[in-house]
Design an enzyme around this catalytic site. Structure first.
Site, short mmCIF file in Angstrom:
data_model
loop_
_atom_site.label_atom_id
_atom_site.label_comp_id
_atom_site.label_asym_id
_atom_site.label_seq_id
_atom_site.Cartn_x
_atom_site.Cartn_y
_atom_site.Cartn_z
N TYR A 163 0.82 -1.22 0.00
CA TYR A 163 0.00 0.00 0.00
C TYR A 163 0.85 1.27 0.00
O TYR A 163 0.40 2.30 -0.51
CB TYR A 163 -1.00 -0.03 1.17
CG TYR A 163 -2.10 -1.03 0.91
CD1 TYR A 163 -3.17 -0.72 0.09
CD2 TYR A 163 -2.03 -2.32 1.42
CE1 TYR A 163 -4.16 -1.64 -0.19
CE2 TYR A 163 -3.00 -3.26 1.15
CZ TYR A 163 -4.07 -2.92 0.34
OH TYR A 163 -5.05 -3.85 0.05
N ARG A 218 1.21 1.76 -3.60
CA ARG A 218 -0.02 2.25 -4.22
C ARG A 218 -0.21 3.75 -3.95
O ARG A 218 -0.70 4.49 -4.81
CB ARG A 218 -1.25 1.49 -3.68
CG ARG A 218 -1.23 -0.02 -3.84
CD ARG A 218 -1.43 -0.51 -5.24
NE ARG A 218 -0.32 -0.28 -6.14
CZ ARG A 218 0.85 -0.95 -6.10
NH1 ARG A 218 1.08 -1.87 -5.18
NH2 ARG A 218 1.80 -0.68 -6.97
N VAL A 260 -10.50 2.86 -3.95
CA VAL A 260 -9.86 3.39 -2.75
C VAL A 260 -9.03 4.63 -3.05
O VAL A 260 -8.45 5.22 -2.15
CB VAL A 260 -8.99 2.32 -2.05
CG1 VAL A 260 -9.85 1.15 -1.59
CG2 VAL A 260 -7.87 1.83 -2.97
N HIS A 299 -14.92 0.66 0.15
CA HIS A 299 -13.78 -0.21 0.45
C HIS A 299 -12.62 0.51 1.09
O HIS A 299 -11.50 0.02 1.10
CB HIS A 299 -13.33 -0.91 -0.85
CG HIS A 299 -14.36 -1.83 -1.41
ND1 HIS A 299 -14.37 -2.26 -2.73
CD2 HIS A 299 -15.45 -2.41 -0.83
CE1 HIS A 299 -15.41 -3.05 -2.92
NE2 HIS A 299 -16.08 -3.16 -1.79
N GLY A 327 -18.07 1.75 -14.75
CA GLY A 327 -16.81 1.04 -14.61
C GLY A 327 -16.78 -0.08 -13.60
O GLY A 327 -15.73 -0.37 -13.01
#
Length: 238
Positions: free
Chosen positions: A55, A58, A90, A106, A180
């Site tokens: 993460y 990310r 997210v 989420h 999407g």
């Protein structure tokens, strides 16, 4: 005149054109990692260092991308409608595009919280969630309560605390727009069923739909081009 309400349910496809890659159920991989290793509560218990590193990467990626025309078009709907965005993503691209009412089903990539705390019907208490932007967190980085910090992400194997708020938004909508998402990941995939019997539902997705519903209008295109078509459709009916 009272403004119509639009609930917008978005998934990975709305951010893909900004260059954000996400896992696909077909191969179970996310950035070449097994999804169960980096996006499940069991993965966190097995190897929290791997999860934190994943993460961290990310967040660095997110800092380098920008909202695309689809994010901007969704934000612009607020000029004429009462809009609530319910997103499975997210990232923070909806916020950066200008949307003001967003439910993150989420979790949020730029936020962290103590691993031992604390959720209720409306989500995690803001007092326990910290926005770190693109910064990194590592093993040993502790919250004020002394617990290890973890990503503020809803992983596989965890409850989705904001699902009730999302249901409320869909039930109240005069128009439901889905952008999407393949409607395959639950519980989000079932949200459209809460739309009113007379509520029109528009789905923007380049792939064939797996669902059948008489309320659905399928705009078979990518998010950016599909939003242009959607705006023309609702303008012609207003």
């Amino acid at each position: 005149m009272k403004r119509k309400k639009i609930a917008v349910l978005t998934g990975a496809g709305v951010s893909a054109e900004s260059g954000i890659s996400t896992f696909r159920d077909s191969d179970g991989l996310w950035e070449n990692h097994n999804v169960q290793d980096v996006a499940s509560i069991e993965g966190w218990y097995r190897n929290p260092s791997l999860v934190l590193d994943f993460y961290n990467a990310r967040r660095r990626q997110l800092a380098d991308v920008r909202p695309n025309a689809a994010h901007i078009a969704i934000a612009e709907l607020e000029q004429d409608y009462d809009v609530t965005v319910v997103t499975q993503n997210v990232d923070n691209l909806h916020e950066r595009a200008g949307s003001t009412r967003i439910i993150h089903l989420h979790g949020e990539l730029t936020k962290v919280r103590p691993e031992n705390c604390c959720n209720d019907r409306d989500g995690f208490s803001e007092a326990t969630v910290f926005d770190i932007g693109a910064d990194e967190i590592h093993i040993g980085d502790m919250a004020p309560n002394g617990a290890q910090l973890r990503p503020h992400i809803v992983w596989f194997g965890e409850a989705v605390p904001k699902i009730e708020a999302a249901i409320d938004a869909v039930e109240a909508a005069d128009i439901l727009l889905i952008v999407g998402t393949s409607l395959q990941v639950y519980p989000a995939a079932g949200l459209y069923r809460y739309a009113g019997a007379d509520t029109p539902i528009y789905i923007i997705d380049p792939k064939d739909l797996a669902v059948r519903d008489s309320r659905l209008t399928h705009i078979k295109d990518v998010a950016t081009k599909g939003m242009e078509t959607f705006k023309k459709l609702i303008n012609s009916k207003s």
